[in-house]
Design a protein around this motif. Structure first.
Motif, PDB file in Angstrom:
ATOM      1  N   ALA A   6       0.832  -1.202   0.000  1.00 32.33           N
ATOM      2  CA  ALA A   6       0.000   0.000   0.000  1.00 32.33           C
ATOM      3  C   ALA A   6       0.870   1.258   0.000  1.00 32.33           C
ATOM      4  N   ARG A  10       0.951   3.999  -2.947  1.00 30.34           N
ATOM      5  CA  ARG A  10       0.646   5.404  -2.618  1.00 30.34           C
ATOM      6  C   ARG A  10       1.782   6.322  -3.075  1.00 30.34           C
ATOM      7  N   GLU A  68      -3.899   9.503   4.196  1.00 35.61           N
ATOM      8  CA  GLU A  68      -5.316   9.800   4.000  1.00 35.61           C
ATOM      9  C   GLU A  68      -5.769   9.178   2.667  1.00 35.61           C
ATOM     10  N   ASP A  69      -5.882   7.861   2.690  1.00 36.48           N
ATOM     11  CA  ASP A  69      -6.247   7.112   1.496  1.00 36.48           C
ATOM     12  C   ASP A  69      -6.919   5.824   1.945  1.00 36.48           C
ATOM     13  N   ASP A  70      -7.856   5.332   1.163  1.00 37.22           N
ATOM     14  CA  ASP A  70      -8.600   4.126   1.510  1.00 37.22           C
ATOM     15  C   ASP A  70      -7.718   2.898   1.688  1.00 37.22           C
ATOM     16  N   LYS A  71      -6.531   2.911   1.084  1.00 32.84           N
ATOM     17  CA  LYS A  71      -5.610   1.768   1.234  1.00 32.84           C
ATOM     18  C   LYS A  71      -5.240   1.526   2.687  1.00 32.84           C
ATOM     19  N   LYS A  73      -7.157   2.182   5.398  1.00 28.44           N
ATOM     20  CA  LYS A  73      -8.299   2.069   6.324  1.00 28.44           C
ATOM     21  C   LYS A  73      -8.575   0.624   6.644  1.00 28.44           C
TER      22      LYS A  73
END
Length: 73
Positions: A6, A10, A68-71, A73
């Motif tokens: 991830a 990113r 700050e990315d869905d990866k 979460k």
């Protein structure tokens, strides 16, 4: 997706969004080429926060924006 995967994904996304290559970002952030090569090749599975911070410095962004990315979460 594993955390290191991830992070790599990113980094690639952010560099592209800023119209830069990974190499340009790490030079600007003061990162060692070997450090980033080991991360990108998968030899480093757990990058240091300081490595990610230097990458962020190369893009003039904060760690919080990086993650700050869905990866993540």
């Amino acid at each position: 997706m594993e955390l290191n995967e991830a992070i790599i994904e990113r980094m690639k996304e952010l560099a592209a969004e800023h119209g830069m290559t990974i190499h340009q970002v790490i030079q600007k952030g003061g990162l060692n080429q070997t450090t980033i090569s080991e991360l990108m090749s998968g030899r480093t599975k757990h990058p240091k926060v300081s490595t990610i911070q230097k990458f962020c410095d190369g893009l003039n962004m904060s760690l919080s924006v990086f993650f700050e990315d869905d990866k993540f979460k």
